[in-house]
Design a protein around this motif. Structure first.
Motif, PDB file in Angstrom:
ATOM      1  N   LEU A  34       0.825  -1.210   0.000  1.00 34.17           N
ATOM      2  CA  LEU A  34       0.000   0.000   0.000  1.00 34.17           C
ATOM      3  C   LEU A  34       0.858   1.257   0.000  1.00 34.17           C
ATOM      4  CD1 LEU A  34      -2.886  -0.945   2.435  1.00 34.17           C
ATOM      5  CD2 LEU A  34      -3.145  -0.143   0.075  1.00 34.17           C
ATOM      6  N   ARG A  35       1.937   1.240   0.750  1.00 33.60           N
ATOM      7  CA  ARG A  35       2.827   2.405   0.787  1.00 33.60           C
ATOM      8  C   ARG A  35       3.372   2.726  -0.602  1.00 33.60           C
ATOM      9  NH1 ARG A  35       5.772   0.142   6.050  1.00 33.60           N
ATOM     10  NH2 ARG A  35       4.362   0.999   7.612  1.00 33.60           N
ATOM     11  N   GLU A  36       3.622   1.688  -1.389  1.00 33.15           N
ATOM     12  CA  GLU A  36       4.218   1.893  -2.706  1.00 33.15           C
ATOM     13  C   GLU A  36       3.194   2.118  -3.813  1.00 33.15           C
ATOM     14  OE1 GLU A  36       7.125  -1.022  -3.810  1.00 33.15           O
ATOM     15  OE2 GLU A  36       8.099  -0.896  -1.845  1.00 33.15           O
ATOM     16  N   TYR A  39      -4.112   2.005  -2.722  1.00 29.94           N
ATOM     17  CA  TYR A  39      -5.214   1.035  -2.759  1.00 29.94           C
ATOM     18  C   TYR A  39      -5.466   0.523  -4.176  1.00 29.94           C
ATOM     19  CZ  TYR A  39      -9.896  -0.903  -2.476  1.00 29.94           C
ATOM     20  OH  TYR A  39     -10.980  -1.740  -2.569  1.00 29.94           O
ATOM     21  N   GLU A  40      -5.513   1.437  -5.133  1.00 30.90           N
ATOM     22  CA  GLU A  40      -5.844   1.053  -6.505  1.00 30.90           C
ATOM     23  C   GLU A  40      -4.830   0.074  -7.085  1.00 30.90           C
ATOM     24  OE1 GLU A  40      -8.721   1.743  -7.896  1.00 30.90           O
ATOM     25  OE2 GLU A  40      -9.273   2.926  -6.146  1.00 30.90           O
ATOM     26  N   GLY A  41      -3.556   0.226  -6.737  1.00 39.31           N
ATOM     27  CA  GLY A  41      -2.530  -0.629  -7.298  1.00 39.31           C
ATOM     28  C   GLY A  41      -2.316  -1.937  -6.562  1.00 39.31           C
ATOM     29  N   LEU A  42      -2.898  -2.068  -5.387  1.00 39.67           N
ATOM     30  CA  LEU A  42      -2.677  -3.266  -4.581  1.00 39.67           C
ATOM     31  C   LEU A  42      -3.457  -4.449  -5.152  1.00 39.67           C
ATOM     32  CD1 LEU A  42      -2.198  -3.698  -0.925  1.00 39.67           C
ATOM     33  CD2 LEU A  42      -4.140  -4.930  -1.856  1.00 39.67           C
ATOM     34  N   ARG A  45      -2.193 -10.828  -5.404  1.00 38.65           N
ATOM     35  CA  ARG A  45      -1.075 -11.494  -6.087  1.00 38.65           C
ATOM     36  C   ARG A  45       0.251 -10.783  -5.778  1.00 38.65           C
ATOM     37  NH1 ARG A  45      -0.550 -15.119  -9.898  1.00 38.65           N
ATOM     38  NH2 ARG A  45      -2.774 -15.245 -10.298  1.00 38.65           N
ATOM     39  N   ASN A  46       0.281  -9.449  -5.865  1.00 41.13           N
ATOM     40  CA  ASN A  46       1.507  -8.697  -5.565  1.00 41.13           C
ATOM     41  C   ASN A  46       1.880  -8.791  -4.095  1.00 41.13           C
ATOM     42  OD1 ASN A  46       1.803  -7.982  -8.233  1.00 41.13           O
ATOM     43  ND2 ASN A  46       0.934  -5.938  -7.973  1.00 41.13           N
ATOM     44  N   VAL A  47       0.884  -8.777  -3.238  1.00 37.71           N
ATOM     45  CA  VAL A  47       1.144  -8.929  -1.804  1.00 37.71           C
ATOM     46  C   VAL A  47       1.747 -10.304  -1.535  1.00 37.71           C
ATOM     47  CG1 VAL A  47       0.062  -9.107   0.479  1.00 37.71           C
ATOM     48  CG2 VAL A  47      -0.594  -7.251  -1.068  1.00 37.71           C
ATOM     49  N   ASP A 106      -0.946   7.717  10.643  1.00 36.92           N
ATOM     50  CA  ASP A 106       0.404   8.088  10.228  1.00 36.92           C
ATOM     51  C   ASP A 106       0.789   7.460   8.888  1.00 36.92           C
ATOM     52  OD1 ASP A 106       0.444   5.545  11.338  1.00 36.92           O
ATOM     53  OD2 ASP A 106       2.435   5.772  12.197  1.00 36.92           O
ATOM     54  N   GLU A 107      -0.106   6.681   8.315  1.00 37.90           N
ATOM     55  CA  GLU A 107       0.122   6.063   7.011  1.00 37.90           C
ATOM     56  C   GLU A 107      -1.084   6.371   6.117  1.00 37.90           C
ATOM     57  OE1 GLU A 107       2.034   2.039   7.257  1.00 37.90           O
ATOM     58  OE2 GLU A 107       1.336   2.237   9.326  1.00 37.90           O
ATOM     59  N   PRO A 108      -1.059   7.510   5.420  1.00 36.09           N
ATOM     60  CA  PRO A 108      -2.235   7.953   4.663  1.00 36.09           C
ATOM     61  C   PRO A 108      -2.766   6.939   3.656  1.00 36.09           C
ATOM     62  CG  PRO A 108      -0.528   9.647   4.663  1.00 36.09           C
ATOM     63  CD  PRO A 108       0.051   8.442   5.319  1.00 36.09           C
ATOM     64  N   GLU A 109      -1.876   6.228   2.971  1.00 37.82           N
ATOM     65  CA  GLU A 109      -2.345   5.237   1.990  1.00 37.82           C
ATOM     66  C   GLU A 109      -3.087   4.100   2.687  1.00 37.82           C
ATOM     67  OE1 GLU A 109      -2.462   5.386  -1.183  1.00 37.82           O
ATOM     68  OE2 GLU A 109      -1.198   7.134  -1.528  1.00 37.82           O
ATOM     69  N   LEU A 110      -2.569   3.660   3.825  1.00 36.00           N
ATOM     70  CA  LEU A 110      -3.227   2.598   4.584  1.00 36.00           C
ATOM     71  C   LEU A 110      -4.555   3.088   5.137  1.00 36.00           C
ATOM     72  CD1 LEU A 110      -3.381  -0.195   5.893  1.00 36.00           C
ATOM     73  CD2 LEU A 110      -1.951   0.701   7.757  1.00 36.00           C
ATOM     74  N   ALA A 111      -4.567   4.306   5.664  1.00 31.73           N
ATOM     75  CA  ALA A 111      -5.800   4.854   6.232  1.00 31.73           C
ATOM     76  C   ALA A 111      -6.901   4.918   5.178  1.00 31.73           C
ATOM     77  CB  ALA A 111      -5.524   6.241   6.819  1.00 31.73           C
TER      78      ALA A 111
END
Length: 195
Positions: A34-36, A39-42, A45-47, A106-111
């Motif tokens: 998610l940091r990289e 949400y849209e790119g997650l 399979r990549n995880v 503290d992690e906007p993409e995760l939030a």
């Protein structure tokens, strides 16, 4: 299960220690992904690739990316220390709301991903959403102690879920959401002599 001890009860089934480690690796990898990619790119399979497991293995634990992301939030909520008894009720309630709001702030993409994921409709997400709601209600009940009536709990729960949605829509930051929840708690619990 070959004699391995059962450790964690996730959404879909009980896990052995080895399976629990796989799930932990997947949830940790989801946060990194998610940091990289956001949400849209997650993708699951990549995880899975990042966690060093086969995609089929990942899908045995998580039905969708929403399920995986909601599990991340659930685990962070479950890792919070118990609510401390004592002290003014309003301060305890504000502390509970603040710590829940700041779980992922503290992690906007995760939030943002957690907000989107928890609105998912698949059965595993619904199950986790219920567990999350029960856990949040339990924390608020512990903070309110003998004053934990349905109306007060309901108002605080609506304030929290509304604030989460408000932040998820981009109207405020997740960090600011914690301050807004403190303001809402003061409105819901107005008399400092009682609360």
């Amino acid at each position: 299960m070959s004699g391995e001890q059962l450790t964690t009860e996730p959404t879909r089934r009980r896990l052995t220690e080895r399976q629990a480690d796989t799930v932990r690796r997947l949830t940790d990898a989801a946060v990194e992904e998610l940091r990289e990619t956001g949400y849209e790119g997650l993708t699951v399979r990549n995880v899975a690739r990042r966690a060093g497991v086969a995609p089929a293995t990942a899908y045995t634990y998580f039905a969708s990316k929403n399920h995986l992301i909601t599990e991340v939030f659930w685990r962070r909520l479950g890792a919070l220390p118990p609510v401390e008894a004592g002290g003014p009720l309003r301060r305890a309630v504000i502390e509970v709301l603040r710590e829940i709001a700041l779980l992922v702030s503290d992690e906007p993409e995760l939030a943002a991903a957690c907000t989107t994921a928890m609105l998912g409709t698949d059965p595993d997400v619904r199950e986790l959403r219920i567990r999350i709601g029960v856990a949040i209600r339990g924390r608020l009940t512990a903070a309110l102690r003998e004053h934990a009536d349905e109306r007060t709990l309901g108002a605080l729960e609506l304030a929290y879920s509304g604030a989460l949605l408000h932040a998820g829509m981009g109207y405020t930051s997740y960090a600011r959401m914690a301050d807004r929840l403190a303001e809402m708690a003061e409105l819901i619990l107005p008399d400092p002599e009682v609360w």
